[in-house]
Design a protein around this motif. Structure first.
Motif, PDB file in Angstrom:
ATOM      1  N   TYR A 108      -0.086  -5.327  -3.213  1.00 50.85           N
ATOM      2  CA  TYR A 108       1.242  -6.211  -3.424  1.00 50.85           C
ATOM      3  C   TYR A 108       2.561  -5.614  -2.937  1.00 50.85           C
ATOM      4  O   TYR A 108       2.957  -4.459  -3.372  1.00 50.85           O
ATOM      5  N   LEU A 109       3.176  -6.393  -1.967  1.00 48.19           N
ATOM      6  CA  LEU A 109       4.541  -5.706  -1.419  1.00 48.19           C
ATOM      7  C   LEU A 109       5.398  -7.049  -1.930  1.00 48.19           C
ATOM      8  O   LEU A 109       5.182  -8.142  -1.599  1.00 48.19           O
ATOM      9  N   GLY A 131       7.561  -1.784  -2.807  1.00 48.31           N
ATOM     10  CA  GLY A 131       6.066  -1.831  -3.183  1.00 48.31           C
ATOM     11  C   GLY A 131       5.416  -0.451  -2.806  1.00 48.31           C
ATOM     12  O   GLY A 131       6.294   0.348  -2.361  1.00 48.31           O
ATOM     13  N   PRO A 132       4.157  -0.670  -2.837  1.00 47.85           N
ATOM     14  CA  PRO A 132       3.468   0.698  -2.008  1.00 47.85           C
ATOM     15  C   PRO A 132       3.910   0.944  -0.681  1.00 47.85           C
ATOM     16  O   PRO A 132       3.763   0.000   0.134  1.00 47.85           O
ATOM     17  N   ARG A 133       4.240   2.239  -0.397  1.00 50.87           N
ATOM     18  CA  ARG A 133       4.711   2.575   1.064  1.00 50.87           C
ATOM     19  C   ARG A 133       3.440   2.244   1.997  1.00 50.87           C
ATOM     20  O   ARG A 133       3.798   2.059   3.125  1.00 50.87           O
ATOM     21  N   PRO A 134       2.443   2.739   1.805  1.00 44.00           N
ATOM     22  CA  PRO A 134       1.238   2.568   2.648  1.00 44.00           C
ATOM     23  C   PRO A 134       1.119   1.078   2.999  1.00 44.00           C
ATOM     24  O   PRO A 134       0.770   0.812   4.139  1.00 44.00           O
ATOM     25  N   VAL A 135       1.300   0.189   2.172  1.00 46.08           N
ATOM     26  CA  VAL A 135       1.346  -1.364   2.701  1.00 46.08           C
ATOM     27  C   VAL A 135       2.071  -1.501   3.534  1.00 46.08           C
ATOM     28  O   VAL A 135       2.121  -2.367   4.585  1.00 46.08           O
ATOM     29  N   ALA A 140       4.195  -2.826   9.010  1.00 44.40           N
ATOM     30  CA  ALA A 140       5.785  -2.853   9.442  1.00 44.40           C
ATOM     31  C   ALA A 140       5.796  -3.298  10.755  1.00 44.40           C
ATOM     32  O   ALA A 140       6.898  -4.123  10.953  1.00 44.40           O
ATOM     33  N   PRO A 141       5.026  -3.055  11.822  1.00 43.60           N
ATOM     34  CA  PRO A 141       4.880  -3.729  13.124  1.00 43.60           C
ATOM     35  C   PRO A 141       4.748  -5.360  12.987  1.00 43.60           C
ATOM     36  O   PRO A 141       5.661  -5.838  13.898  1.00 43.60           O
ATOM     37  N   ALA A 142       3.961  -5.985  12.149  1.00 42.04           N
ATOM     38  CA  ALA A 142       3.868  -7.105  12.045  1.00 42.04           C
ATOM     39  C   ALA A 142       5.225  -7.929  11.297  1.00 42.04           C
ATOM     40  O   ALA A 142       5.742  -8.705  11.707  1.00 42.04           O
ATOM     41  N   LEU A 143       5.680  -7.075  10.227  1.00 38.02           N
ATOM     42  CA  LEU A 143       6.896  -7.706   9.671  1.00 38.02           C
ATOM     43  C   LEU A 143       8.041  -7.680  10.560  1.00 38.02           C
ATOM     44  O   LEU A 143       8.881  -8.363  10.347  1.00 38.02           O
TER      45      LEU A 143
END
Ligand code: NDP
Length: 286
Positions: A108-109, A131-135, A140-143
């Motif tokens: 969850y982010l 939220g969790p950095r790995p998520v 990040a590219p899609a966001l």
């Protein structure tokens, strides 16, 4: 192929989010309570799912933007998110974000969109995440299709906290601009004449903020530029000029009251940054 993304909620904002993802070539699956709102998106290639669970199953990344957290919990079943990453862009409080992180689990982010729908997709617009950095890193590219992704840390409530603080800043700045617009408007100056000058002034104000941030962090407010007492006198001129022209003075009166509280607490010779003592509740109310 770009990462498939599911978007839950197709109100004004959710539709803009799904549209921006389509603009960037992502396969997009959508769901909305009122299915008809998906039509402009399905015409552009989005797939409409019949249920939230069906939509969630279609993509590794799920983005939700519904009215509020109550609706979010009614729509999204945590069990259906198993193995998925879930980005919630619904507005709420830091406490609601923390509860949602517990409820929806490890992927969850939480996020906050710092624009209205027409700004979605612009690289100049910030979208805040916590939220969790790995998520965050994984998506990040899609966001980035939605706006510039700004990561604020592991605490899931941080994006909502910044969102609230930044909206407060926006309302204060816009209210000050409107008060000034009403003041110059009383002398037949139009808003479009006044606004470029006001925007240039905000550039100078930006530099004040940068300097005062260090003072706030150090808890020392040297009044070597303009003291609180000097600014109490200056805001008196504003209140006089505005009052004489029939302009409502509730806003500057409020500000003058806060400056006077800071001065009475011993900050009269300090900089304007010392008002943080009033805002932080360290100066007794009158
Ligand atoms: P809208 O009113 O346009 O959309 C609301 C969405 O929530 C719709 O998809 C609506 O579905 C859905 N919804 C409402 N109630 C229910 C329910 N009981 N069950 C299922 N779905 C429901 O609002 P926005 O798109 O403008 O805002 C959405 C979120 O984005 C809010 O949290 C808002 O604060 C945030 N936001 C909005 C901004 C803006 O400028 N608009 C800016 C930044 C954040 P349906 O279509 O069926 O009614």
């Amino acid at each position: 192929m770009k990462q498939p993304v599911t978007v839950l909620g197709l109100g004004s904002m959710g539709s803009a989010l799904a549209g921006a993802l389509l603009d960037h070539g992502h396969p997009v699956t959508v769901w909305n309570r009122t299915a008809e709102k998906a039509a402009p998106l399905t015409r552009r290639g989005a797939r409409l799912a019949a249920t939230p669970a069906e939509a969630i199953a279609a993509s590794p990344l799920v983005v939700a933007c519904v009215l509020d957290y109550r609706v979010l919990r009614a729509v999204v079943e945590p069990e259906s998110l198993r193995g998925k990453d879930f980005v919630n862009l619904t507005s709420g409080s830091p406490e609601q974000a923390a509860e949602a992180a517990e409820w929806f689990g490890a992927g969850y982010l939480d996020g906050a969109i710092m624009t209205t729908p027409e700004g979605v997709g612009s690289a100049e617009v910030m979208v805040l995440y916590s939220g969790p950095r790995p998520v965050f890193d994984a998506h990040a590219p899609a966001l980035a299709a939605l706006g510039d992704p700004v990561y604020l840390g592991e605490d899931p409530g941080r994006a909502s906290l910044y969102d609230a603080a930044l909206l407060g800043l926006m309302w204060s700045a816009m209210a000050g601009w409107l008060h000034g617009t009403a003041l110059v408007g009383a002398e037949k100056t139009t808003a479009t004449e006044f606004t470029p000058v006001a925007i240039r002034w905000l550039g100078t104000v930006n530099r004040f903020l940068t300097r005062y941030a260090e003072q706030v962090d150090e808890g020392r407010y040297p009044g070597d530029d303009a003291t609180v007492d000097v600014q109490i006198a200056a805001i008196g001129h504003l209140i006089h000029a505005a009052g004489a022209r029939g302009v409502d003075n509730a806003l500057p009166e409020l500000l003058r009251g806060m400056m006077e509280r800071a001065s009475a607490a011993g900050h009269g010779a300090d900089s304007f940054a010392s008002l943080v003592e009033v805002f932080a509740g360290r100066v007794a109310a009158r």
